[in-house]
Design an enzyme around this catalytic site. Structure first.
Site, mmCIF file in Angstrom:
data_model
loop_
_atom_site.group_PDB
_atom_site.id
_atom_site.type_symbol
_atom_site.label_atom_id
_atom_site.label_comp_id
_atom_site.label_asym_id
_atom_site.label_seq_id
_atom_site.Cartn_x
_atom_site.Cartn_y
_atom_site.Cartn_z
ATOM 1 N N ARG A 274 -16.136 0.088 44.068
ATOM 2 C CA ARG A 274 -15.025 0.077 45.037
ATOM 3 C C ARG A 274 -15.478 -0.381 46.416
ATOM 4 O O ARG A 274 -14.785 -1.129 47.097
ATOM 5 C CB ARG A 274 -14.453 1.481 45.159
ATOM 6 N N LYS B 2 -23.666 7.032 27.565
ATOM 7 C CA LYS B 2 -23.075 8.267 27.058
ATOM 8 C C LYS B 2 -22.318 8.939 28.205
ATOM 9 O O LYS B 2 -22.644 8.675 29.351
ATOM 10 C CB LYS B 2 -24.170 9.181 26.523
ATOM 11 N N HIS C 215 -30.644 6.607 25.793
ATOM 12 C CA HIS C 215 -31.951 6.193 26.308
ATOM 13 C C HIS C 215 -33.109 6.939 25.647
ATOM 14 O O HIS C 215 -34.236 6.515 25.723
ATOM 15 C CB HIS C 215 -32.009 6.290 27.839
ATOM 16 N N LYS D 67 -37.164 5.455 24.244
ATOM 17 C CA LYS D 67 -38.475 5.969 24.666
ATOM 18 C C LYS D 67 -39.545 5.573 23.657
ATOM 19 O O LYS D 67 -39.340 5.685 22.456
ATOM 20 C CB LYS D 67 -38.420 7.498 24.787
ATOM 21 N N GLU E 107 -35.552 21.687 30.534
ATOM 22 C CA GLU E 107 -35.725 21.192 31.891
ATOM 23 C C GLU E 107 -35.978 22.377 32.791
ATOM 24 O O GLU E 107 -35.410 23.455 32.572
ATOM 25 C CB GLU E 107 -34.434 20.511 32.355
ATOM 26 N N ASP F 185 -24.073 17.395 26.388
ATOM 27 C CA ASP F 185 -24.885 16.519 27.226
ATOM 28 C C ASP F 185 -26.205 16.139 26.547
ATOM 29 O O ASP F 185 -26.736 15.065 26.787
ATOM 30 C CB ASP F 185 -25.169 17.236 28.550
ATOM 31 N N HIS G 257 -28.617 12.942 22.243
ATOM 32 C CA HIS G 257 -30.064 12.706 22.216
ATOM 33 C C HIS G 257 -30.788 13.465 21.098
ATOM 34 O O HIS G 257 -31.548 12.904 20.331
ATOM 35 C CB HIS G 257 -30.709 13.106 23.546
ATOM 36 N N LYS H 86 -31.304 24.172 30.740
ATOM 37 C CA LYS H 86 -31.734 23.932 32.121
ATOM 38 C C LYS H 86 -32.353 25.211 32.652
ATOM 39 O O LYS H 86 -32.118 26.299 32.127
ATOM 40 C CB LYS H 86 -30.526 23.542 32.964
#
Ligand SMILES: NC(=O)c1ccc[n+]([C@@H]2O[C@H](COP(=O)([O-])OP(=O)(O)OC[C@H]3O[C@@H](n4cnc5c(N)ncnc54)[C@H](OP(=O)(O)O)[C@@H]3O)[C@@H](O)[C@H]2O)c1
Lengths: 313, 495
Positions: free
Chosen positions: B60, B163, B193, B197, B231, B250, B255, B345
């Site tokens: 934008r 995704k 992704h 790897k 993570e 997610d 994945h 997480k």
């Protein structure tokens, strides 16, 4: 750490070296031993030990191997010492080490060293012989090492007689040995840029009538010979001319002409070349190639290399 | 011009991209700055892009071509990892960067893009959707309506989608129907992704390039498999986005199920895109679908203490910041072997790995000396990040008299045994899309199969109120996740 040259003794020394490394305080995570081949290095006599060590240090990261460095030194007896090349990969807790053996021998004793080498090769892994410098083309003691190797790497740029050097490579190849020439490896960057012009359809191979190669340095270099032959094989209809310019050695420019089209690749700086086609031009990196980079490329090709074989034939 | 290149030398030259324009939607966004542009610059640096390669950015924010170049210059310098930045090469690369501002809701935008593509005159076009997922359909419709989505002789039109591919099975199908109105399946590249790897690709090399592991790779020898992606950080300012997604959507649906498929799939007859993807898809379709009453036994949701206080997050949020699930594969090879998959997480550290636990030796020959079990199962660990590599744990005699055994680990460290710089996942995947190699991309049947595998859990959780938070930051998740394994006599490897 020096030992009289007996293979068992050298191997014992190596084992002790590993034990020592494993106990060292700075490696709390232990050391990891990595080995993908035996790399035999036939080095020239003086003053280059440091450079060889430096090159090996870099090579080990990509091609961990047992390196055996052979140096001839007039007046010295046969001596051997073991060393390890260790590095801590970024952000990791474990050190990686590869091992090395350095054997120094007087000229006369060098030919006997072959018998010491056999038991020192790592079993079941390929053996690569790197003949550093020009001596390999003339020294029978180094020639005696040829049968030990699965691949022999030369550098014809270091030979005093380029024609004889090529002859040796050809005859080894004809006998079924895998050979490489770092002078050919030095051309990869140029060849890739040239090849890309044909990928992009900038040029139609059939339309190219002539090619001019400009190279620096004097004499009939194998570098220009290789490039000429490779281009002739790719463009059988084109006339290939070589011009020598008097500045720095190496390829300086390649120009292709066909009909009204002219395409050129020119070195514009120490790490860059510029390709021009029609009204367009672009720059692409072509940094000076280090010995490490050349060796890295060759060590990653252990199988047949049909393109080089054709050019050499 | 379609003449074979007489100077090809695949042994020494890298694969190269054909002449094309990459159109990036969302070119002012985070993903473009952090990943896409550095990867494209790096490809230019490695001489893998043709001189006439062009990039057309859209978002934008009104920007001139030069302002866009300046922005990208700054981003690449900042986010380029483990590679040098060369101003000369940048200047050459940046000359081919262009920008067209406009709102995706405005159909005019796509005509403008079409006109610009005509001006740039590259035969092929790769559209890259790096905007919010809610715009995917809009962009595809816009491209279709402007007549710039269709491949033509001598020039392909492809689309790369980030995704998430839908937020459940139904929306994934809807999105797909919309995409297929403009792009045929073979021109659709759904990026995961993880598959790009090196370490994930290495799983295939490890399994199918070696003769000794594959015979053990089945229910007779494998006791269970654990796949962990943890993570240490929280949502880091992306709370609003994450709240809508959660760990199951997610990480696991895409994945980790892809990783599981790579670990468990059958070998394909040839290493070709559709052959490999067929096998991955077959495995995903063989995942046993949980019955509603099985969900509480096979899936655990968690939320860390403090998530509800993150900016943009609802104070009563029911989002899972941790998910653990047990999957079974209904085929001869894997019947009865649990695949435990978890992601969360705010866990103790950032790690992604796969642990394959083998059965213990059938007969205990050696007595226990240290109070532990007499023998311990062999463990094969495929590490994906941060240290890519493979470890094998086996028993060895402790030095000294007597027959004391202890576990030792044999390590292979991928990155450091081969110290060459590995291309980033985005470099690999971008080149693959441009040369038309879809091996590492997911296909619609895979997307649907993995939604199908998690749908019962999503449905069950949607009808429930969790008593969140249920784990402390810095821990390995809620106690229920441990209990899920304990019911089968197993334990998470928390290391
Ligand atoms: N960030 C990551 O590391 C990451 C990783 C994996 C996947 N993804 C996926 O990649 C996609 C992009 O993520 P991101 O983090 O880059 O998002 P982001 O930073 O929010 O960027 C969104 C981009 O879309 C543009 N945009 C938004 N609304 C628009 C509209 N109506 N018209 C035109 N342009 C519009 C924005 O332009 P303006 O700035 O000009 O408004 C901006 O350039 C998402 O699907 C995400 O799930 C991201």
């Amino acid at each position: 750490m020096s030992v009289a040259v007996q293979p068992e003794k050298i191997l014992r020394e190596l084992r002790e070296l590993w034990d020592e490394l494993g106990r060292a305080e700075e490696t709390p995570g232990g050391v990891l031993r990595a080995c993908a081949m035996t790399l035999l290095v036939a080095a020239e006599e003086q003053g280059e030990a440091e450079q060889v060590r430096k090159t090996l240090g870099v090579l080990m990261h990509d091609h961990p191997s047992r390196a055996i460095v052979l140096r001839s030194q007039e007046g010295s007896g046969v001596e051997a010492r073991v060393f390890a090349e260790c590095w801590m990969p970024f952000g990791r807790h474990q050190q990686i080490c590869a091992e090395g053996i350095e054997i120094t021998a007087g000229g006369a004793e060098l030919s006997e060293v072959v018998h010491v080498l056999l038991p020192l090769m790592v079993p079941d892994l390929p053996v690569v012989l790197w003949c550093r410098g020009g001596r390999a083309f003339t020294d029978p003691a180094i020639e005696a090492l040829f049968p030990l190797a699965d691949k022999i790497i030369f550098d014809s740029a270091a030979a005093s007689d380029a024609k004889a050097a090529l002859q040796l490579l050809r005859s080894l190849r004809a006998r079924g040995r895998r050979v490489a020439d770092l002078t050919w490896t030095r051309l990869t960057g140029w060849r890739e840029v040239l090849s890309q012009l044909f990928d992009d359809g900038v040029l139609d191979p059939d339309a190219v009538a002539s090619v001019r190669i400009v190279h620096g340095g004097s004499g009939a270099s194998t570098c220009a010979l290789y490039l000429t032959k490779w281009i002739e094989q790719g463009l059988p209809g084109a006339r290939v001319m070589v011009e020598s310019a008097s500045d720095e050695p190496g390829i300086r420019a390649i120009t292709l002409l066909g009909g009204s089209a002219e395409v050129s690749i020119r070195r514009t700086g120490p790490s860059c070349v510029e390709a021009r086609a029609g009204g367009r031009s672009y720059r692409t990196p072509l940094p000076p190639v280090t010995e490490e980079a050349l060796m890295r490329e060759e060590l990653s090709i252990l199988g047949p290399d049909s393109v080089f074989d054709r050019v050499l034939a | 011009m379609n003449v074979a290149n007489p100077f090809a030398d695949p042994l020494r030259f890298d694969r190269r991209v054909p002449e094309c324009t990459v159109v990036i939607f969302g070119a002012n966004g985070d993903l473009t700055k952090r990943k896409l542009m550095p990867a494209l610059y790096r490809l230019a640096y490695e001489r893998r892009l043709p001189a006439s390669f062009a990039i057309l950015g859209n978002s934008r924010t009104p920007l001139s071509d030069d302002a866009f170049r300046d922005k990208m210059h700054e981003a690449v310098k900042r986010f380029l990892e483990d590679s040098p930045f060369d101003e000369d090469i940048w200047t050459s690369f940046a000359r081919n960067l262009y920008f067209t501002a406009g709102d995706l809701n405005d159909p005019e935008l796509f005509s403008k893009i079409g006109a610009k593509l005509g001006e740039l005159c590259r035969p092929n076009v790769l559209y890259y959707l790096s905007t919010q997922p809610s715009y995917y359909g809009t962009v595809v419709d816009g491209l279709g309506a402007a007549g710039i989505g269709e491949s033509r002789p001598g020039g392909w039109r492809r689309i790369v989608i980030e995704k998430p591919f839908g937020h459940d099975l139904e929306s994934a199908r809807e999105l797909d129907t919309r995409i297929h109105k403009v792009f045929p399946e073979e021109e659709v590249y759904r990026i995961d992704h993880y598959l790009g790897k090196e370490a994930v690709q290495n799983i295939l090399a490890f399994r199918f390039g070696n003769g000794i592991f594959e015979p053990l790779w089945n229910r007779r020898y494998v006791n269970h498999v654990q796949i962990t992606a943890s993570e240490s950080i929280g949502v880091e300012g992306r709370g609003a986005y994450y709240q809508e997604a959660g760990a199951l959507r997610d990480m696991i649906q895409n994945h980790l199920l892809q990783v599981m498929a790579t670990v468990a799939m059958e070998p394909s007859a040839v290493f070709e895109p559709d052959a490999v993807r067929d096998e991955r898809a077959k495995l995903l379709r063989s995942i046993k679908i949980m019955k509603p009453e099985e969900v509480p036994l096979h899936a655990v949701a968690g939320q860390y203490r403090g998530f509800r206080q993150e900016p943009g997050v609802d104070a009563a949020s029911q989002t899972d910041t941790f998910t653990a699930a047990t999957f079974y594969v209904d085929n001869w090879r894997w019947a009865g072997v649990p695949f435990y998959v978890r992601s969360g997480k705010r866990m103790p550290k950032r790690t992604t790995d796969i642990a394959i636990q083998f059965n213990t030796a059938p007969h205990a020959l050696f007595a226990s000396q240290d109070g532990g079990p007499p023998t311990r199962p062999n463990l094969l660990i495929l590490r994906i990040q941060p240290e890519e590599g493979i470890s094998l744990r086996f028993m060895s005699k402790q030095p000294g008299s007597g027959m004391r055994l202890r576990p030792v680990s044999m390590d292979f460290n991928y990155g450091s045994s081969f110290g060459e710089r590995s291309p980033s996942a985005y470099e690999t995947l971008l080149v693959d899309a441009m040369v038309g190699d879809a091996t590492l991309y997911t296909r619609q049947d895979m997307v649907e199969a993995s939604w199908r595998a998690v749908q019962p859990v999503l449905d069950d959780w949607a009808s429930r109120r969790f008593d969140f938070p249920n784990y402390e930051p810095g821990s390995w998740g809620p106690a229920e996740a441990d209990a899920m394994l304990a019911r089968n006599g197993h334990r998470w490897r928390n290391s």
